[in-house]
Design an enzyme around this catalytic site. Structure first.
Site, PDB file in Angstrom:
ATOM      1  N   GLU A 147      -5.291   4.717   6.692  1.00 52.21           N
ATOM      2  CA  GLU A 147      -5.433   4.322   5.465  1.00 52.21           C
ATOM      3  C   GLU A 147      -5.485   5.730   4.202  1.00 52.21           C
ATOM      4  O   GLU A 147      -4.587   6.272   3.833  1.00 52.21           O
ATOM      5  CB  GLU A 147      -5.151   3.451   4.438  1.00 52.21           C
ATOM      6  CG  GLU A 147      -5.049   2.741   3.112  1.00 52.21           C
ATOM      7  CD  GLU A 147      -6.181   1.330   2.945  1.00 52.21           C
ATOM      8  OE1 GLU A 147      -5.685   0.244   3.422  1.00 52.21           O
ATOM      9  OE2 GLU A 147      -7.091   1.852   1.522  1.00 52.21           O
ATOM     10  N   ARG A 184       0.465  -1.897  -0.753  1.00 54.15           N
ATOM     11  CA  ARG A 184      -0.019   0.390  -0.065  1.00 54.15           C
ATOM     12  C   ARG A 184       1.013   1.573  -0.099  1.00 54.15           C
ATOM     13  O   ARG A 184       0.478   2.430   0.621  1.00 54.15           O
ATOM     14  CB  ARG A 184      -0.848   0.041   0.916  1.00 54.15           C
ATOM     15  CG  ARG A 184      -1.971  -1.050   1.193  1.00 54.15           C
ATOM     16  CD  ARG A 184      -2.906  -1.435   0.477  1.00 54.15           C
ATOM     17  NE  ARG A 184      -3.792  -2.386   0.261  1.00 54.15           N
ATOM     18  CZ  ARG A 184      -3.564  -3.677  -0.029  1.00 54.15           C
ATOM     19  NH1 ARG A 184      -2.744  -3.460  -0.552  1.00 54.15           N
ATOM     20  NH2 ARG A 184      -4.688  -4.825   0.621  1.00 54.15           N
ATOM     21  N   SER A 201     -10.986   0.474   3.135  1.00 53.57           N
ATOM     22  CA  SER A 201     -10.620   0.534   4.128  1.00 53.57           C
ATOM     23  C   SER A 201      -9.753   1.797   4.903  1.00 53.57           C
ATOM     24  O   SER A 201      -9.420   2.412   4.221  1.00 53.57           O
ATOM     25  CB  SER A 201      -9.027  -0.825   4.446  1.00 53.57           C
ATOM     26  OG  SER A 201      -9.891  -1.447   3.193  1.00 53.57           O
TER      27      SER A 201
END
Ligand code: NAP
Length: 352
Positions: free
Chosen positions: A348, A151, A252
């Site tokens: 995130e 990520r 998320s």
């Protein structure tokens, strides 16, 4: 500003970007802070933005090359990610199917190296083009230049995504012809297994997936086709994740924490059933959703925001919430997970 979490916030200035030339013309202007917006699906607005919002709308998708090993597909940064996935499959070029139904744009995908069901976009990215907003020059970044990690990419590592220093305009994907299904995630494998059992009861002539759109590519032996995988991903995601159109969210909300092996071991003794995923570097990835659920936050609200009842990792706006409420909930969840598991959860999305 339009975001999928639907928090209030206005930009002082706004420009819709359809070409890289438009961007180049804005380069070198230091008067205004800049922020690049795609679909706003990974963004938490904490208030108004006293700067120039660049709304990415560069379109276009095409096959730019093909060799014995792969198809090379280029798409504009403003293209919808999920539509690109479906389009490549319809053309008979598999490889992106595990990433179906991820919200957002093509240009945003490499920034956080979007991933799902065992595939990261970095594994399919060949190169990208970006405009250097200091000089207006076009930069070409090869795969290695992007420094992809979990990520993560050079855009996040250097903070380019926060102040629009380098703005992605086009992305080229490499879709290998030697296609293999990626079915390592149990939710996906179970979904496909269930589908196969129900198809077995249908007559062969009515099975929709025996040759998806007449394209034989994307089949490996007698296993699932790329279309079947995309459809299974879409079904699983639709069941577990809220549609931002009806329940605003940013996907998320926390990264899955990656911890040392000894801490993971201690936690597993104290908390039987703790999901643990060993990483190539010896560390262990934990499931943030599991930690949040076990900290009592699944389906629990704080004011007008809450952690979603079907997937505790997703923070939802239950109506007219503001950025401060989102931050208060995020901090409360972080504090409880820290107290219970001694693990730090990191958000995130980008906060603006
Ligand atoms: P899940 O199946 O409930 O699993 C929880 C977590 O465990 C996942 O986040 C996943 O990590 C990890 N995991 C599960 N099986 C694994 C395996 N075989 N090997 C390694 N790690 C494994 O997850 P979920 O929430 O339903 O999500 C399914 C997939 O969609 C995940 O890959 C997730 O990242 C992705 N997703 C992404 C977003 C987003 O906004 N970025 C939103 C929803 C779902 P990973 O996350 O590292 O894969």
């Amino acid at each position: 500003m339009r975001t999928t979490l639907r928090l209030p916030g206005r930009a002082a200035l706004h420009a819709e970007i359809h070409t890289s030339t438009q961007l180049a013309m804005l380069a070198g202007n230091h008067r205004w802070r800049r922020f690049v917006l795609g679909a706003g699906s990974n963004l938490v607005l904490t208030g108004d933005f006293d700067g120039l919002l660049l709304q990415m709308a560069i379109r276009g998708r095409e096959l730019i090359g093909e060799d014995d090993d792969a198809w090379y597909v280029r798409a504009g940064a403003g293209e919808n990610w999920h539509q690109l996935v479906l389009w490549t499959l319809a053309q008979g070029w598999p490889g992106l199917e595990n990433l179906a139904l991820i919200p957002g744009t093509v240009g945003a995908a490499p920034i956080q190296n979007i991933g799902a069901y065992g595939l990261e976009v970095g594994e399919r990215l060949h190169a990208l083009e970006a405009i250097d907003m200091q000089t207006g020059r076009t930069l070409r970044l090869a795969h290695a230049d992007c420094r992809f990690a979990y990520r993560d990419s050079v855009f996040k590592q250097e903070g380019w995504h926060l102040d629009g220093q380098r703005v992605i305009t086009r992305v080229t994907f490499r879709l290998p012809k030697a296609w293999q299904p990626l079915l390592g995630y149990s939710d996906l494998a179970t979904e496909l297994e269930g589908q196969r059992s129900s198809d077995a009861n249908d007559s062969p002539n009515t099975r929709p997936d025996s040759h998806p759109n007449g394209h034989p590519q994307g089949q490996a032996d007698s296993q699932a086709t790329a279309w079947q995988i995309a459809e299974a991903v879409i079904r699983v995601r639709s069941r577990k994740l809220p549609d931002p159109a009806t329940l605003p969210n940013a996907g998320s909300f926390f990264h899955n924490p990656v911890v040392g092996a000894s801490l993971a071991e201690q936690l597993a003794i104290a908390h039987p059933g703790l999901p643990r995923y060993p990483q190539p570097d010896g560390r262990i990835k934990l499931a943030a959703g599991w930690l949040i659920e076990r900290s009592g936050w699944k389906g629990r609200d704080l004011g007008r925001v809450g952690m979603y009842e079907k997937q505790a990792l997703v923070l939802v706006n239950r109506g007219a919430a503001c950025g401060a409420e989102v931050m208060a909930l995020a901090q409360a969840v972080q504090a409880d997970v820290r107290e219970r598991f001694a693990v730090e959860l990191l958000p995130e999305p980008v906060f603006l």
